[in-house]
Design a protein around this motif. Structure first.
Motif, PDB file in Angstrom:
ATOM      1  N   THR A  68       0.828  -1.202   0.000  1.00  0.00           N
ATOM      2  CA  THR A  68       0.000   0.000   0.000  1.00  0.00           C
ATOM      3  C   THR A  68       0.865   1.256   0.000  1.00  0.00           C
ATOM      4  N   GLU A 122      -6.093   0.476   2.203  1.00  0.00           N
ATOM      5  CA  GLU A 122      -6.328  -0.963   2.182  1.00  0.00           C
ATOM      6  C   GLU A 122      -7.674  -1.208   1.505  1.00  0.00           C
ATOM      7  N   SER A 131      -2.926   1.620   5.981  1.00  0.00           N
ATOM      8  CA  SER A 131      -4.179   1.179   5.377  1.00  0.00           C
ATOM      9  C   SER A 131      -5.204   2.295   5.448  1.00  0.00           C
ATOM     10  N   THR A 158      -4.621   0.368  -3.908  1.00  0.00           N
ATOM     11  CA  THR A 158      -3.591  -0.403  -4.605  1.00  0.00           C
ATOM     12  C   THR A 158      -4.096  -1.035  -5.892  1.00  0.00           C
TER      13      THR A 158
END
Length: 272
Positions: A14, A109, A119, A139
């Motif tokens: 990430t 995330e 995240s 991501t």
């Protein structure tokens, strides 16, 4: 304003997505303002172990951050790259680096991952207490998209939000899609007029920027998430409550940060 780009980085998947976005953003800045700061925060309070073992981890983390800085300098020589190693709680450390002079970038995330502090959980908390714009970067890229979508309310804060979104769109070579979502009983004519009022300063400052307006009704977060599927970046406002209200990001902004599959920038109201 917001010339520098600050990215929270820990070497994970990430964080690498956030770093790539931050590099692209920094390279679009005018000459002399292409500044990228890589911030590696080590939260020793979250790690159990003897002092010697923790210090070994600190040395490894600091070395990894320096290596990341060297890699970016080598691959992107036009950037002025600074690496900062901080021993602190990540949210607090990155909050202290938000403000009028920078955009702070963290990873989101949005898939199955064991990573934690970079995240979306950090992203939502950081956005809620930030003094300046925070970009939360997912991501997984779902495919080709274009344009910058800004969710527009009314009032002076909306004008500042539109100016920020317009500046970002202009620098990225994208069109700006300004959207207001009213209640089911809203008056469309009034909403259109207020949307144009919010866009006024942005239109004057960026006369060559293509701006498309949208007025819809329905659940705000659901409508924005649906629209976000077509756009490269989403810009939303926050309540701007700062440290006192750090957990109160706002339901719409929180939904976008935690669910949008494209980069989401949360901008607090300008400080007065």
């Amino acid at each position: 304003m917001h010339e520098a780009t600050v990215v929270g980085w820990d070497g994970g998947r990430t964080a690498e997505a956030a770093l790539a976005w931050a590099i692209a953003r920094a390279e679009r800045q005018p000459a002399g303002a292409r500044k990228l700061r890589i911030v590696r925060v080590f939260d020793e309070a979250a790690i159990a172990g003897e002092d010697r073992a923790i210090e070994d981890l600190v040395r490894v983390a600091e070395s990894d951050a320096d290596a990341a800085g060297l890699r970016v300098r080598t691959e992107h020589p036009s950037l002025e790259v600074e690496v900062e190693f901080v021993r602190d709680e990540p949210g607090e450390a990155l909050r202290d680096r938000t403000g009028d002079d920078a955009v702070v970038v963290v990873g989101a995330e949005n898939g199955r991952t064991d990573e934690y502090w970079h995240s979306s959980r950090l992203g939502a908390r950081l956005c809620g207490m930030a003094d300046g714009p925070v970009a939360v970067i997912p991501t997984d890229d779902p495919g080709s998209r274009s344009g910058v979508l800004v969710a527009v309310d009314h009032g002076l804060a909306a004008q500042g939000l539109c100016r920020f979104a317009a500046a970002f769109a202009a620098s990225a070579g994208e069109s700006l899609h300004a959207m207001h979502i009213g209640s089911r009983s809203h008056t469309v004519g009034v909403d259109v007029e207020e949307l144009e009022d919010a866009l006024g300063p942005a239109r004057r400052e960026f006369p060559d920027l293509e701006i498309v307006t949208h007025v819809e009704s329905g659940p705000t977060a659901t409508t924005l998430l649906r629209r976000a599927e077509d756009h490269d970046t989403v810009v939303v406002g926050s309540r701007g409550l700062g440290a006192v209200g750090r957990m109160f990001l706002g339901s719409v902004s929180h939904a976008m940060v935690t669910n949008a599959r494209c980069p989401t920038i949360v901008v607090p109201p300008a400080r007065r």
